[in-house]
Design a protein around this motif. Sequence first.
Motif, PDB file in Angstrom:
ATOM      1  N   UNK A   1      53.473  88.207   9.079  1.00 45.29           N
ATOM      2  CA  UNK A   1      52.783  88.148   7.796  1.00 45.29           C
ATOM      3  C   UNK A   1      53.551  87.357   6.743  1.00 45.29           C
ATOM      4  N   UNK A   2      54.820  87.110   7.010  1.00 47.85           N
ATOM      5  CA  UNK A   2      55.681  86.514   5.980  1.00 47.85           C
ATOM      6  C   UNK A   2      56.908  85.933   6.679  1.00 47.85           C
ATOM      7  N   UNK A   3      57.562  84.955   6.054  1.00 49.67           N
ATOM      8  CA  UNK A   3      58.827  84.472   6.607  1.00 49.67           C
ATOM      9  C   UNK A   3      59.893  85.533   6.360  1.00 49.67           C
TER      10      UNK A   3
ATOM     11  N   UNK B   1      63.960  80.594  10.050  1.00 50.19           N
ATOM     12  CA  UNK B   1      62.538  80.863   9.824  1.00 50.19           C
ATOM     13  C   UNK B   1      61.764  79.585   9.482  1.00 50.19           C
ATOM     14  N   UNK B   2      62.355  78.739   8.649  1.00 52.04           N
ATOM     15  CA  UNK B   2      61.629  77.553   8.181  1.00 52.04           C
ATOM     16  C   UNK B   2      61.642  76.431   9.214  1.00 52.04           C
ATOM     17  N   UNK B   3      62.725  76.310   9.988  1.00 48.03           N
ATOM     18  CA  UNK B   3      62.715  75.334  11.087  1.00 48.03           C
ATOM     19  C   UNK B   3      61.672  75.751  12.131  1.00 48.03           C
ATOM     20  N   UNK B   4      61.620  77.047  12.417  1.00 51.64           N
ATOM     21  CA  UNK B   4      60.615  77.500  13.377  1.00 51.64           C
ATOM     22  C   UNK B   4      59.216  77.208  12.856  1.00 51.64           C
ATOM     23  N   UNK B   5      58.953  77.569  11.597  1.00 52.32           N
ATOM     24  CA  UNK B   5      57.616  77.346  11.034  1.00 52.32           C
ATOM     25  C   UNK B   5      57.247  75.863  11.061  1.00 52.32           C
ATOM     26  N   UNK B   6      58.218  74.994  10.816  1.00 52.36           N
ATOM     27  CA  UNK B   6      57.932  73.548  10.875  1.00 52.36           C
ATOM     28  C   UNK B   6      57.508  73.158  12.286  1.00 52.36           C
ATOM     29  N   UNK B   7      58.223  73.671  13.275  1.00 52.77           N
ATOM     30  CA  UNK B   7      57.859  73.383  14.663  1.00 52.77           C
ATOM     31  C   UNK B   7      56.503  73.964  15.024  1.00 52.77           C
ATOM     32  N   UNK B   8      56.201  75.127  14.478  1.00 48.48           N
ATOM     33  CA  UNK B   8      54.905  75.753  14.763  1.00 48.48           C
ATOM     34  C   UNK B   8      53.774  74.898  14.192  1.00 48.48           C
ATOM     35  N   UNK B   9      53.954  74.387  12.970  1.00 54.70           N
ATOM     36  CA  UNK B   9      52.923  73.508  12.403  1.00 54.70           C
ATOM     37  C   UNK B   9      52.745  72.278  13.294  1.00 54.70           C
TER      38      UNK B   9
ATOM     39  N   UNK C   1      65.398  79.647  -1.337  1.00 52.41           N
ATOM     40  CA  UNK C   1      64.993  80.833  -0.592  1.00 52.41           C
ATOM     41  C   UNK C   1      66.227  81.476   0.041  1.00 52.41           C
ATOM     42  N   UNK C   2      66.266  82.807  -0.026  1.00 50.22           N
ATOM     43  CA  UNK C   2      67.367  83.546   0.578  1.00 50.22           C
ATOM     44  C   UNK C   2      68.066  84.401  -0.452  1.00 50.22           C
TER      45      UNK C   2
ATOM     46  N   UNK D   1      68.391  75.566   3.641  1.00 56.02           N
ATOM     47  CA  UNK D   1      67.112  76.265   3.561  1.00 56.02           C
ATOM     48  C   UNK D   1      66.142  75.493   2.675  1.00 56.02           C
ATOM     49  N   UNK D   2      66.660  74.898   1.611  1.00 53.54           N
ATOM     50  CA  UNK D   2      65.772  74.121   0.736  1.00 53.54           C
ATOM     51  C   UNK D   2      65.284  72.869   1.453  1.00 53.54           C
ATOM     52  N   UNK D   3      66.147  72.268   2.241  1.00 55.08           N
ATOM     53  CA  UNK D   3      65.723  71.087   3.008  1.00 55.08           C
ATOM     54  C   UNK D   3      64.658  71.492   4.032  1.00 55.08           C
ATOM     55  N   UNK D   4      64.881  72.635   4.674  1.00 52.98           N
ATOM     56  CA  UNK D   4      63.889  73.126   5.636  1.00 52.98           C
ATOM     57  C   UNK D   4      62.563  73.425   4.937  1.00 52.98           C
ATOM     58  N   UNK D   5      62.634  73.948   3.719  1.00 51.66           N
ATOM     59  CA  UNK D   5      61.410  74.235   2.964  1.00 51.66           C
ATOM     60  C   UNK D   5      60.664  72.942   2.626  1.00 51.66           C
ATOM     61  N   UNK D   6      61.412  71.906   2.287  1.00 49.78           N
ATOM     62  CA  UNK D   6      60.782  70.601   2.006  1.00 49.78           C
ATOM     63  C   UNK D   6      60.138  70.052   3.279  1.00 49.78           C
TER      64      UNK D   6
END
Length: 614
Positions: free
Chosen positions: A222-224, A231-239, A272-273, A298-303
């Motif tokens: 439901x949330x990172x 978390x954000x590298x995974x989400x990028x790969x998922x997209x 984030x964090x 984390x900010x780079x991953x968010x970008x």
Amino acid sequence: MANPVLPSSGVLSPLGLDSVRLLPGFWGDRAALNREVTIAHCQEWEEREGWIGNFRGERPRRGREFSDSEIYKLLEAMAWADHPGLPALAQTVAQAQEGDGYLNTRWSGSRYTDFEWGHELYCYGHLIQAGVARLRMHGEDQLTRVAVRAADHVCRRFMEGTETCGHPVIEMALVELYRVTGAERYLEMARRFVERRGLPALADIPFGRAYYQDDQPVRQAQVFRGHVVRALYLASGVVDVAVETGDQELLKAVEFQWERTVARRTHLTGGMGSRHADESYGEDWELPPDRAYNETCASIASIMLAHRLLLATGDVRYADLAERTLYNMLATGVALDGRSFFYANPLQVRVPAVPLEGVNHAAEGGLRSPWFDVSCCPNNIARTLASLPAYVAGAARDGIVIHHLTPSEIRHDGLAVRVETGYPWTGSVSVRVLEDGQGRIGLRVPAWATDATLAHVPVSSQDAPLPDGPVVRPVNPGYAYVEGPWRAGDEIRLELPMRPRWTFPDRRIDALRGSAAVERGPLVYCAESVADEPPLGDLTARVDPPVEHPAGDGADGVVELEVAASIGSGGNGGWPYGPAGAHGGGADVRLRLVPYHRWGNRGPATMRVWLPTI
Ligand SMILES: [Zn+2]
């Protein structure tokens, strides 16, 4: 197409380094400094610390178990920057690759014995991203062959089974390799890594499986949560997997998680964090300014994630968050001289740091450090600034859209424009058409710009007396479009309101209640106290008088601000609690505020973004 991310479908297509050129200005200057200073700085430290020597077989091996990945991030930076040092460094890396494609200086001889902490697939992920960058900028060479052999090794070894890596990144790297080569095994391997996660695939650890997003399948989350970069590298790969396989359910899952994370788990700077122990998000509304972690990576991953979601959906809110994160996190992460870096980025620092010449053994500091035991952040900054033109603008079916208003030249499909602006210091943006052409031009009006105006100024009318001059119209936040056809010399003028504004936190953020912060344009401001300036621990700001510009702007047009405040002890002696009204007082002062991204460039300092107002 020279892009770090090149989806085969989506509402927007990215424009790469072959279409967008940064000109001198806020980001153009930083990209040039990165190319000329930071890349060499990283290579020097990796040599000095022995991490490059590991590939030459020098013993004892030095550095952490994932240090290979720093050389790969640096190679990616070199690839985007077309850096002449790349072939020699790639040659050093290549000599450590084994016959079957295996490549890791830490685990050679005991390979794949620790999926939780070993980082072997993580290291491949960065190697493959470097290889993709080189393929797109240059074409096949030794680095790209090393990366492809490693990827083929991964597919052979892991296509069947249940294993995955404790640190994601291989997923998005494999999808990008699929995009550039067309070989479907890479996409299938990425898809399997995504689907294995959360079944679970990894051992339980003291931080819990949420630390590496293995507590539940990505479709159900439901949330990172957990470790933010993971978390954000995974989400990028998922997209990436969702876009290439047409899996709308998977894409929607990430959009939903992003929305809740931005609403409840994101600091004002876009960072984030909130927990240092496990570099993790923390719970909803857990956003303490002094204990904020906000790793630069984390900010780079968010970008990276916001960019992917923007391309897939065209939704401007992703570009808005990317802008907030670019100006207040990426720009903060590196010093103005390009030679020292923040790892953690809290929003309050209570004690001035002691300057450090050598390696910082912690993530914290309060001052930027030239290098760290874990130096993911400097290399990540280097590869991001080297590929930054690819984030500036996109192509739609009927023209171009400019996401980030920064001096640049953009050419695509018969359209050629030059963006001229002093943004983020000024709100005036000029987009000048360089050649006759067709198609519409879109400009992003940021979410905070609630009374922006736009004028289309045809070249034919530029000398016309009023009232035949250009029509100025109000535009709402979002993408504002102007239709072609275009003649060389036509101009679009966008005016963004740059009044400073007070920003207040959601009352559910306990650590910020009773505080306010100042923003101007895309920039978050902070109070900074160096040397003998008054300390910031005992101040109260007043939000009723307007925020003011002190006379004159600083070097390079930097805008500093002032607010009314009182500083000094209002306490009641030995006990910091009491009835209402027992505390407060102090002497009235004008409190100077500087852009958050510039803090810590004048030596040891204390700093705070959120100012108590009661
Ligand atoms: Zn980092």
